[in-house]
Each structure stands twice: as C-alpha cells, then as structure tokens.
Design an enzyme around this catalytic site. Structure first.
Site, PDB file in Angstrom:
ATOM      1  N   ASN A   9      22.913 -43.115  -1.634  1.00 32.23           N
ATOM      2  CA  ASN A   9      22.208 -42.855  -0.375  1.00 32.23           C
ATOM      3  C   ASN A   9      20.884 -42.163  -0.686  1.00 32.23           C
ATOM      4  O   ASN A   9      20.861 -40.975  -1.003  1.00 32.23           O
ATOM      5  CB  ASN A   9      23.099 -41.964   0.507  1.00 32.23           C
ATOM      6  CG  ASN A   9      22.422 -41.573   1.808  1.00 32.23           C
ATOM      7  OD1 ASN A   9      21.367 -42.107   2.163  1.00 32.23           O
ATOM      8  ND2 ASN A   9      23.037 -40.637   2.528  1.00 32.23           N
ATOM      9  N   LYS A  11      18.554 -41.448   1.302  1.00 32.82           N
ATOM     10  CA  LYS A  11      18.063 -40.634   2.431  1.00 32.82           C
ATOM     11  C   LYS A  11      16.567 -40.897   2.649  1.00 32.82           C
ATOM     12  O   LYS A  11      16.132 -42.039   2.551  1.00 32.82           O
ATOM     13  CB  LYS A  11      18.354 -39.155   2.196  1.00 32.82           C
ATOM     14  CG  LYS A  11      19.831 -38.906   1.872  1.00 32.82           C
ATOM     15  CD  LYS A  11      20.221 -37.465   1.932  1.00 32.82           C
ATOM     16  CE  LYS A  11      21.659 -37.320   1.461  1.00 32.82           C
ATOM     17  NZ  LYS A  11      22.190 -35.982   1.682  1.00 32.82           N
ATOM     18  N   HIS A  95      26.953 -40.647   8.911  1.00 32.08           N
ATOM     19  CA  HIS A  95      26.653 -39.581   7.949  1.00 32.08           C
ATOM     20  C   HIS A  95      26.502 -38.255   8.697  1.00 32.08           C
ATOM     21  O   HIS A  95      25.979 -38.228   9.816  1.00 32.08           O
ATOM     22  CB  HIS A  95      25.377 -39.917   7.180  1.00 32.08           C
ATOM     23  CG  HIS A  95      25.162 -39.013   6.015  1.00 32.08           C
ATOM     24  ND1 HIS A  95      24.655 -37.748   6.155  1.00 32.08           N
ATOM     25  CD2 HIS A  95      25.431 -39.173   4.700  1.00 32.08           C
ATOM     26  CE1 HIS A  95      24.600 -37.174   4.957  1.00 32.08           C
ATOM     27  NE2 HIS A  95      25.068 -38.019   4.059  1.00 32.08           N
ATOM     28  N   GLU A  97      24.478 -35.934   8.462  1.00 31.06           N
ATOM     29  CA  GLU A  97      23.106 -35.617   8.891  1.00 31.06           C
ATOM     30  C   GLU A  97      22.768 -36.337  10.194  1.00 31.06           C
ATOM     31  O   GLU A  97      22.058 -35.804  11.046  1.00 31.06           O
ATOM     32  CB  GLU A  97      22.112 -35.976   7.770  1.00 31.06           C
ATOM     33  CG  GLU A  97      22.227 -34.994   6.608  1.00 31.06           C
ATOM     34  CD  GLU A  97      21.817 -35.555   5.262  1.00 31.06           C
ATOM     35  OE1 GLU A  97      21.170 -36.607   5.190  1.00 31.06           O
ATOM     36  OE2 GLU A  97      22.173 -34.912   4.242  1.00 31.06           O
ATOM     37  N   GLU A 167      33.445 -37.273   3.395  1.00 27.69           N
ATOM     38  CA  GLU A 167      32.423 -36.346   2.928  1.00 27.69           C
ATOM     39  C   GLU A 167      32.596 -34.999   3.620  1.00 27.69           C
ATOM     40  O   GLU A 167      32.103 -34.806   4.746  1.00 27.69           O
ATOM     41  CB  GLU A 167      31.031 -36.884   3.250  1.00 27.69           C
ATOM     42  CG  GLU A 167      30.705 -38.202   2.592  1.00 27.69           C
ATOM     43  CD  GLU A 167      29.204 -38.342   2.382  1.00 27.69           C
ATOM     44  OE1 GLU A 167      28.801 -38.542   1.238  1.00 27.69           O
ATOM     45  OE2 GLU A 167      28.442 -38.228   3.350  1.00 27.69           O
ATOM     46  N   GLY A 173      25.292 -31.843  -0.848  1.00 32.18           N
ATOM     47  CA  GLY A 173      24.051 -31.209  -1.306  1.00 32.18           C
ATOM     48  C   GLY A 173      24.196 -29.751  -1.674  1.00 32.18           C
ATOM     49  O   GLY A 173      23.194 -29.045  -1.814  1.00 32.18           O
ATOM     50  N   SER A 212      28.311 -33.813  -3.508  1.00 33.89           N
ATOM     51  CA  SER A 212      28.001 -33.234  -4.822  1.00 33.89           C
ATOM     52  C   SER A 212      28.686 -33.964  -5.977  1.00 33.89           C
ATOM     53  O   SER A 212      29.154 -33.335  -6.927  1.00 33.89           O
ATOM     54  CB  SER A 212      28.338 -31.739  -4.829  1.00 33.89           C
ATOM     55  OG  SER A 212      27.522 -31.058  -3.887  1.00 33.89           O
TER      56      SER A 212
HETATM   57  C1  PEP Z   1      25.427 -37.472   0.949  1.00 35.71           C
HETATM   58  O1  PEP Z   1      24.430 -37.060   1.520  1.00 35.71           O
HETATM   59  O2  PEP Z   1      26.069 -38.433   1.406  1.00 35.71           O
HETATM   60  C2  PEP Z   1      25.847 -36.800  -0.255  1.00 35.71           C
HETATM   61  C3  PEP Z   1      27.068 -36.990  -0.665  1.00 35.71           C
HETATM   62  O3  PEP Z   1      24.918 -35.990  -0.844  1.00 35.71           O
HETATM   63  P1  PEP Z   1      25.105 -35.237  -2.249  1.00 35.71           P
HETATM   64  O4  PEP Z   1      25.675 -36.234  -3.234  1.00 35.71           O
HETATM   65  O5  PEP Z   1      23.726 -34.807  -2.611  1.00 35.71           O
HETATM   66  O6  PEP Z   1      26.039 -34.120  -2.017  1.00 35.71           O
END
Ligand code: PEP
Length: 258
Positions: A9, A11, A95, A97, A167, A173, A212
């Site tokens: 992703n 973003k 997601h 966000e 997630e 993040g 992460s």
């Molecule tokens: C994400 O935004 O879907 C995500 C998993 O981010 P990160 O891998 O940076 O934690």
C-alpha cells in the site's frame, strides 16, 4: 493450500515518474517469486493506469486504494470501480485511514464491496481494532461488527474475490506489530465469521495481516496457519524491504511443501 498474497500500500507517496520507476524496479526483483506468492501494488490513483500498462504481462498485479460505490455521477474527487474494471485487478477498501480520516462507515463499505464485485475487482477489505478498543478487550466485538456489516448480502463467485486484511490500528505505522500468536487467533475468528457468510469458500479465502510488517518479522508471521500474506505500508516503499518480505514469504511456502 492458500497461495499467499503480499500487497504493498503506497498510500500518498511518490510522484508519477518515481512511482513508475519503482514499479519497473519491483518487476525486475519480484517476478521470480510469482509462482509461490501473489504480489499486488496499490499506487495512488493518479499513476495507476500508467503503472498497470508498464506491468502488463508481468505477474505483479495492481490495485486501487479506494473507489466509490457508484459507477458514475456527481462525486467530485472520486474514482469508480467501473473506471477500474478490465485493467485494474484489486481494490482495497476499509483501510483505517479511510475509516478515521474520511469517516467511512461500515454501511458505505458494504456498498463499495458490492460495487467492486459487480465489476470483477478482487477486493481486500481491511478491518481492525483501535488501541482503545484493544485495551478494552473489544477486539472480537469490533471485528465481528466491521466484517459482518461489510459483507452483508454479498455473494462471491470465487474465494479470491474477497480477501480480508486484519490490521490492528495500533500496529499500523508504529513499529509495534501484533505478535504472530495474537494475529493468528484474531484471524481464526475472521475465518469463522467468513464461514457464516461464505460457507463453501471460507477455507480458501485469504486473510492477510497488516501492521508494521518488516523483513525481520515476516517469517514468524507467515508461519502461522491463518496468515495468508500481508498488507504492507511503510516497508512497501523501499524495494529491498518489500522484496525481502516477498522472498521470506516464498521461503516459508517452500519449507512447508517439503
Ligand atoms: C497499512 O497502512 O496498511 C500498514 C500496514 O502500514 P505499515 O506497514 O506501515 O504499518
């Protein structure tokens, strides 16, 4: 056995030339793992068409990070699943966000899912609890609500039509991934819920972990029986990291075959 899926992703990162160059670099580095691992990148909408064309004929697939629930109309700033149909393979919805910053609701996600499936897009639906919900022991309740609402009334043709990305919001993040055991347990619950809506397909549907994921923790995560891949944010922006995540996943698959 379910073939793992690793999704990157991007973003809101990269200019169009940067994104294109990076996609071509990934093509060179990642193509060799295609037999064992499915790979999809989710660039910003602005560069999606260009990158899809550059990757045509290559096993890396592309997906959009969001789309509307209508095919067309007065929806300023949106793109529709109909616009993506026929050349874009995946669509990510839900997601955290999008849920938190753009106030997307479970009901809207249900409409987005139905619209995407009408146009034969493979959907990755993200679900996950916030830190507050996690600390209050409400993970199961939150996941059950998010998933049940999003798939309400949905019919699938194939198990690959829909994948779930679990997630935990507190892991996104932050550098604090969920432990493999915790992720596996929650993903087991997700599979049980999928079984209620998609009885004949649930055991073949992919459930990804996100939050992460790094080259260092990929192996331990992928060894868990319920983890069928990863949705990767930060580490998908660096080609060595993303490639190592795919490589580690391929190695886990190979070790389980012998
Ligand atoms: C994400 O935004 O879907 C995500 C998993 O981010 P990160 O891998 O940076 O934690």
């Amino acid at each position: 056995m379910r073939k793992p899926l690793i999704a990157g992703n991007w973003k809101m990162h990269f200019s169009v030339p940067e994104g294109l160059e990076y996609a071509l670099q990934l093509r060179r580095e990642v193509e060799r793992y295609a037999d064992t691992v499915d790979v999809v990148i989710l660039p910003p909408a602005l560069m999606l068409w260009e990158i899809a064309n550059a990757l045509r004929g290559c096993p890396i697939e592309v997906g959009a990070q969001n789309a509307a629930w209508e095919d067309q109309g007065p929806f300023t700033g949106e793109i529709s699943p109909k616009m993506l149909a026929g050349w874009c393979h995946y669509l990510l919805i839900g997601h955290s966000e999008r849920r938190q910053l753009f106030n997307e609701t479970d009901e809207e996600l249900n409409r987005k899912l139905q619209a995407a499936l009408r146009h034969q897009l493979k959907v990755i639906l993200a679900v996950g609890e916030t830190l507050e919900e996690y600390e209050a022991g409400r993970t199961e309740e939150v996941i059950t609500r998010q998933l049940s609402a999003a798939v309400y009334g949905v019919q699938l043709r194939l198990p690959t039509d829909l994948s779930i990305a679990y997630e935990p919001v507190w892991a996104i993040g932050t550098g604090k991934a969920a432990t493999p055991g915790y992720a596996n347990t929650t993903m087991g619950l997700i599979r049980l819920l999928l079984g209620k809506s998609f009885a004949g397909l649930a055991s073949e549907m992919r459930i990804l972990y996100g939050g992460s994921v790094t080259p260092a923790n990929t192996r331990n995560l992928m060894e868990q029986p319920e983890i069928d891949g990863a949705l990767v944010g930060g580490a998908s922006l660096k080609s060595p990291d993303f490639t190592q995540i795919i490589q580690a996943t391929a190695e886990v698959v190979q070790s389980q075959r012998v």
